[in-house]
Scaffold this active site. Structure first.
Site, PDB file in Angstrom:
ATOM      1  N   TYR A 156      33.779  16.006  -4.378  1.00 47.19           N
ATOM      2  CA  TYR A 156      32.704  14.974  -3.781  1.00 47.19           C
ATOM      3  C   TYR A 156      31.492  15.935  -3.128  1.00 47.19           C
ATOM      4  O   TYR A 156      30.524  15.574  -3.593  1.00 47.19           O
ATOM      5  CB  TYR A 156      33.494  14.438  -2.603  1.00 47.19           C
ATOM      6  CG  TYR A 156      32.610  13.310  -1.938  1.00 47.19           C
ATOM      7  CD1 TYR A 156      32.080  12.326  -2.584  1.00 47.19           C
ATOM      8  CD2 TYR A 156      32.343  13.424  -0.749  1.00 47.19           C
ATOM      9  CE1 TYR A 156      31.442  11.216  -1.967  1.00 47.19           C
ATOM     10  CE2 TYR A 156      31.430  12.498   0.301  1.00 47.19           C
ATOM     11  CZ  TYR A 156      31.179  11.287  -0.571  1.00 47.19           C
ATOM     12  OH  TYR A 156      30.367  10.434   0.125  1.00 47.19           O
TER      13      TYR A 156
ATOM     14  N   ASP B  86      27.181  -1.000 -15.416  1.00 45.25           N
ATOM     15  CA  ASP B  86      28.067   0.277 -15.250  1.00 45.25           C
ATOM     16  C   ASP B  86      27.122   1.473 -15.186  1.00 45.25           C
ATOM     17  O   ASP B  86      26.387   1.800 -16.437  1.00 45.25           O
ATOM     18  CB  ASP B  86      29.094   0.585 -16.440  1.00 45.25           C
ATOM     19  CG  ASP B  86      29.804   1.877 -16.447  1.00 45.25           C
ATOM     20  OD1 ASP B  86      29.249   2.799 -15.714  1.00 45.25           O
ATOM     21  OD2 ASP B  86      30.743   1.859 -17.183  1.00 45.25           O
TER      22      ASP B  86
HETATM   23  P1  NAD Z   1      32.258   2.422  -2.068  1.00 46.41           P
HETATM   24  O1  NAD Z   1      33.351   2.934  -2.655  1.00 46.41           O
HETATM   25  O2  NAD Z   1      32.621   1.452  -0.874  1.00 46.41           O
HETATM   26  O3  NAD Z   1      31.130   1.709  -3.143  1.00 46.41           O
HETATM   27  C1  NAD Z   1      30.833   1.913  -4.264  1.00 46.41           C
HETATM   28  C2  NAD Z   1      30.671   0.761  -5.345  1.00 46.41           C
HETATM   29  O4  NAD Z   1      30.487   1.278  -6.613  1.00 46.41           O
HETATM   30  C3  NAD Z   1      31.738  -0.113  -5.487  1.00 46.41           C
HETATM   31  O5  NAD Z   1      31.445  -1.315  -5.468  1.00 46.41           O
HETATM   32  C4  NAD Z   1      32.405   0.289  -6.839  1.00 46.41           C
HETATM   33  O6  NAD Z   1      32.810  -0.958  -7.760  1.00 46.41           O
HETATM   34  C5  NAD Z   1      30.993   0.643  -7.600  1.00 46.41           C
HETATM   35  N1  NAD Z   1      31.050   1.550  -8.890  1.00 46.41           N
HETATM   36  C6  NAD Z   1      32.173   2.271  -9.011  1.00 46.41           C
HETATM   37  N2  NAD Z   1      31.726   2.848 -10.191  1.00 46.41           N
HETATM   38  C7  NAD Z   1      30.836   2.300 -10.782  1.00 46.41           C
HETATM   39  C8  NAD Z   1      30.053   2.439 -12.194  1.00 46.41           C
HETATM   40  N3  NAD Z   1      30.414   3.301 -12.969  1.00 46.41           N
HETATM   41  N4  NAD Z   1      29.002   1.660 -12.094  1.00 46.41           N
HETATM   42  C9  NAD Z   1      28.376   0.732 -11.273  1.00 46.41           C
HETATM   43  N5  NAD Z   1      29.124   0.524  -9.923  1.00 46.41           N
HETATM   44  C10 NAD Z   1      30.438   1.485  -9.807  1.00 46.41           C
HETATM   45  O7  NAD Z   1      30.992   3.315  -1.385  1.00 46.41           O
HETATM   46  P2  NAD Z   1      29.897   3.303  -0.144  1.00 46.41           P
HETATM   47  O8  NAD Z   1      30.710   3.599   0.955  1.00 46.41           O
HETATM   48  O9  NAD Z   1      29.273   1.957  -0.276  1.00 46.41           O
HETATM   49  O10 NAD Z   1      29.064   4.636  -0.681  1.00 46.41           O
HETATM   50  C11 NAD Z   1      27.684   4.332  -1.228  1.00 46.41           C
HETATM   51  C12 NAD Z   1      27.149   5.819  -1.540  1.00 46.41           C
HETATM   52  O11 NAD Z   1      26.825   6.432  -0.026  1.00 46.41           O
HETATM   53  C13 NAD Z   1      27.970   6.728  -2.197  1.00 46.41           C
HETATM   54  O12 NAD Z   1      27.126   7.604  -2.767  1.00 46.41           O
HETATM   55  C14 NAD Z   1      28.682   7.530  -0.936  1.00 46.41           C
HETATM   56  O13 NAD Z   1      28.946   8.823  -1.384  1.00 46.41           O
HETATM   57  C15 NAD Z   1      27.679   7.597  -0.049  1.00 46.41           C
HETATM   58  N6  NAD Z   1      28.209   7.785   1.316  1.00 46.41           N
HETATM   59  C16 NAD Z   1      29.074   6.717   2.065  1.00 46.41           C
HETATM   60  C17 NAD Z   1      29.401   7.127   3.166  1.00 46.41           C
HETATM   61  C18 NAD Z   1      30.308   6.092   3.846  1.00 46.41           C
HETATM   62  O14 NAD Z   1      30.939   6.371   5.260  1.00 46.41           O
HETATM   63  N7  NAD Z   1      30.490   4.697   3.327  1.00 46.41           N
HETATM   64  C19 NAD Z   1      29.146   8.066   3.895  1.00 46.41           C
HETATM   65  C20 NAD Z   1      28.078   9.035   3.530  1.00 46.41           C
HETATM   66  C21 NAD Z   1      27.789   9.220   1.991  1.00 46.41           C
HETATM   67  C1  AKB Z   2      33.918  10.232   3.033  1.00 46.82           C
HETATM   68  O1  AKB Z   2      34.641  10.085   3.951  1.00 46.82           O
HETATM   69  O2  AKB Z   2      34.250  10.391   1.627  1.00 46.82           O
HETATM   70  C2  AKB Z   2      32.693   9.273   3.265  1.00 46.82           C
HETATM   71  C3  AKB Z   2      31.483  10.212   3.568  1.00 46.82           C
HETATM   72  C4  AKB Z   2      31.416  10.813   4.828  1.00 46.82           C
HETATM   73  O3  AKB Z   2      30.798  10.703   2.532  1.00 46.82           O
HETATM   74  N1  AKB Z   2      32.582   7.999   4.226  1.00 46.82           N
END
Ligand code: NAD
Ligand code: AKB
Length: 318
Positions: free
Chosen positions: A143, A54
């Protein structure tokens, strides 16, 4: 060889970034963790070290950093935009809790730290066309507030304590291993799943809603290449605009229909997602990333669509 800890390995990015890091740095050198370790793919569980962690509990991260002699952390823990907007305190506590723990542990134990920011770090007072690297950042989502705060903290820890914190502002990421976790850009993934499964698709964003996007292979390259970049070339650190393509729902629908002519999409807009999407850039200027560390995405809408449909067809036996 680097020794890497991935936090949030079970998510959309983590499930693929962990495997890519293992290819580059060796299976045994990449520790995959998540608060829900059952989210880790079988491939991740079978190829290298894993642990429950966590990230809002500093002692849990610190114990893994010590046990595996970690020198680099990829912090992927956050609550994505649409989900966080429904529970702002959860969004703040998880995003900021994980980040502050990572920054403090990186300072104490001399780790490099990658934490993604997002197009969500911008808001409706930002120039939305050709969004500059350095510009107004007044997001109106929780966010976005966590992302701007994270960018500022990353630079603060670098300037004040020399922590090697680096970051990119990811656009919406499109991928086919693990579904997205409750964001505004999820529709651009869901549309491919529906097309391959032979289902109609209800789009939650209105036609004309332009957003930056990127295919996952380019996002993985970006994360690793930024962390490998020569620090003397980095004018910016937290956080770089990067993008590969931008389109609205009509354009991606038309592209999918080139391959699936019977596929049908209708619109039923989701007020929360629409408001967020309207406040995000239509397209960003990512020239600083290209100049400072050679960012160069390979996929566009056409090539991504071919690959997505191919991979998902194999996945679902269609
Ligand atoms: P996701 O929601 O798919 O995965 C997040 C993971 O974190 C999950 O597996 C969840 O179980 C885990 N998690 C949640 N709380 C937790 C905690 N307290 N301790 C440990 N693990 C925990 O997110 P993602 O899409 O893989 O995004 C990863 C990062 O990239 C984030 O910072 C997100 O803001 C950023 N991001 C993602 C996107 C996108 O399109 N996917 C775009 C821009 C930025
Ligand atoms: C969201 O839509 O929240 C993410 C991002 C662009 O940060 N995929």
């Amino acid at each position: 060889m680097k020794r890497i800890l991935v936090l949030g390995s079970g998510g959309q990015i983590g499930s693929e970034l962990t495997m890519r890091l293992r290819e580059v740095y060796g299976d045994g050198n990449v520790v995959a963790t998540d608060i829900n370790p059952e989210r880790l793919t079988k491939e991740i569980q079978q190829t290298g070290p894993t642990a429950a962690c966590d990230a809002t509990k500093a002692e849990e991260i610190a114990a893994i950093v010590d046990k595996y002699k970690i020198d680099s952390i990829y912090n992927l823990v956050a609550i994505l935009s649409a989900t966080a907007e429904k529970n702002p305190m959860l969004g703040w506590n998880v995003g900021m809790g994980a980040l502050l723990n990572c920054l403090e542990i990186s300072r104490e134990k001399k780790c490099a730290l990658f934490t993604p920011s997002s197009i969500g770090a911008f808001g409706d007072t930002t120039p939305l066309n050709g969004t500059p690297q350095d510009t107004i950042q007044r997001p109106k989502t929780i966010y976005g507030v966590t992302k701007v705060t994270g960018e500022l903290l990353g630079d603060y820890y670098y300037e004040r304590f020399g922590v090697d914190a680096r970051s990119v502002r990811f656009p919406g990421l499109i991928s086919n291993v693990t579904p997205p976790g409750g964001g505004t850009t999820d529709y651009a993934v869901d549309i491919y799943y529906a097309a391959v499964k032979g289902e109609d698709f209800v789009c939650p964003l209105k036609p004309g809603t332009m957003l930056d996007m990127m295919y996952m292979p380019d996002a993985l390259d970006a994360a690793i290449n930024l962390m490998e970049a020569d620090p003397s070339k980095l004018v910016h650190r937290n956080s770089f605009n990067i993008t590969a393509m931008h389109f609205d729902p009509e354009e991606i629908y038309a592209e999918v229909r080139k391959h699936k002519p019977d596929f049908k999409m209708t619109y039923e807009f989701d007020a929360i997602r629409q408001k967020i999407a309207d406040s995000w850039p239509n397209w960003m200027d990512d020239s600083c990333a290209r100049e400072e560390w050679g960012f160069a995405p390979k996929y566009n809408l056409q090539t991504m669509t071919v690959d997505m449909l191919d991979k998902l067809s194999k996945k679902f036996g269609k």
